[in-house]
Design an enzyme around this catalytic site. Structure first.
Site: not given
Length: 383
Positions: A153, A327
């Protein structure tokens, strides 16, 4: 004229495709039944859920009954990793993963370590790729699961899933992959790649937030231990009333991804190459993080020497991109992924992630590229 602000953070989330919203709307209005109810309204809602299940399965060359709906990839990863680990404990108590996994995978493994499991965290090279020989050597008779992300990611590198799957099959070990970033972007075939479990996210492929799926190979011979108890929905593995609207959204997003994958890839590759070549041709001391070959073109993770990512973001308020994964926002420490590929603190702080997607336009890339170049030059003159 370019509409502002410009969104270039497609790894954090993607816009909802209007075609997806159109398929969701009936289940938010007239087809509002509980899909687990045994009457006309329930059957109507359940039919929509099963269409979605088939669309998801078709995208990864699986069968509809192999798809378990969840709230997202975080839940899917927890169910896969903890579920398998607890299902075979204590006869097998060893898990293998990598140092560059998503936080939810690393935290799941940390939880298992505290419960007495052994976890091997494979390193990656400067490109962000694992050494397959190291994986092979790390597997022991006590290993129950190998969990390795398909596409990272943060830096967009793609692991060799087929080779990993082959090693796991030969060693008779369960192979799970977090494919939240990969599904719908690159071709995936769970049988050809020998994948036993695969985590999927809705909002990474132009679908809604709050829904995901877990592919579970029926011949894996190991059923994960359920983490959410209740009415026994989803083959008893994930209780709770499903949202037909969210399921329909994920299913439609998968159907569109299968149809448009080649077109999307060509579009994104074109824009990424345009941005990259212009930036590298206009600025000195710029570096691409991660493998140049084994990567997804829509993820440009770049180091601009002397320019902190946070400073660049503040300078470019009309362009939305990231200095790290979403995140990790708010955390003081530098990215564990960038550290793992050998970057020092200064290099990591000067790295940004630019995400390009289906809705990105040539005009947006032209605007963003020119303004990024100008901002980097401006910040460097202050040094």
């Amino acid at each position: 004229m370019t509409d502002l602000p410009i969104y270039l953070d497609y790894q954090a989330t993607t816009p909802l495709d209007p075609r997806v919203l159109a398929q969701m709307m009936p289940y938010l209005t007239t087809k509002f039944g509980n899909p687990h109810s045994n009457h006309t309204f329930g059957w109507e809602a359940a039919a929509g859920v099963e269409i979605a299940r088939k669309n998801i399965a078709d995208l990864i060359a699986a069968e509809p009954e192999d798809i378990i709906f969840t709230s997202g990839a975080t839940e899917s990863n927890n169910l896969a990793i903890k579920g398998i680990a607890y299902a075979v404990y204590p006869s097998k108590n060893h898990i293998i993963t990598t140092v560059t996994e998503h936080t939810c995978v690393l935290e799941s493994c940390a939880t298992l370590e505290r419960a007495g499991f052994d976890v091997t965290y494979l390193p990656v090279d400067s490109r962000g790729l694992i050494d397959l020989a190291q994986l092979d050597q790390a597997i022991t008779p006590k290993t129950s699961l190998v969990s390795i992300m398909a596409m990272n990611n943060e830096i967009g590198v793609i692991q060799n899933l087929k080779s990993i799957g082959k090693i796991c099959k030969l060693k008779e070990v369960i192979f799970h992959t977090d494919a939240a970033q990969a599904v719908g972007k690159i071709p995936l075939d769970v049988s050809a790649m020998n994948i036993n479990l695969m985590s999927i996210s809705g909002h990474k492929i132009y679908g809604p937030k709050g829904v995901g799926a877990l592919y579970l190979r029926p011949k894996a011979n190991i059923q994960p231990l359920t983490l959410i108890d209740g009415g026994g929905q989803e083959r008893g593995l994930r209780s709770g009333t499903l949202s037909p609207a969210l399921c329909a959204g994920l299913g439609t997003a998968c159907k569109i991804a299968k149809q448009d994958m080649a077109k999307d890839h060509d579009h994104i590759h074109h824009l990424a190459e345009k941005m990259k070549s212009t930036i590298f041709g206009s600025l000195e001391n710029v570096k691409l993080n991660g493998s140049e070959e084994q990567r997804y073109p829509g993820n440009l993770n770049l180091i601009f020497d002397g320019v902190k990512g946070d400073a660049l973001i503040k300078e470019l308020r009309n362009i939305s991109f990231s200095a790290g994964s979403a995140c990790s926002t708010g955390r003081a420490e530098i990215s564990h992924v960038l550290t793992a590929i050998g970057l020092d603190k200064t290099q990591a702080e000067c790295s940004v992630r630019i995400g390009i997607g289906r809705m990105t336009t040539d005009q947006e890339i032209n605007y963003a590229t020119n303004h990024i170049i100008d901002a980097v030059k401006k910040i460097r003159t202050r040094l």
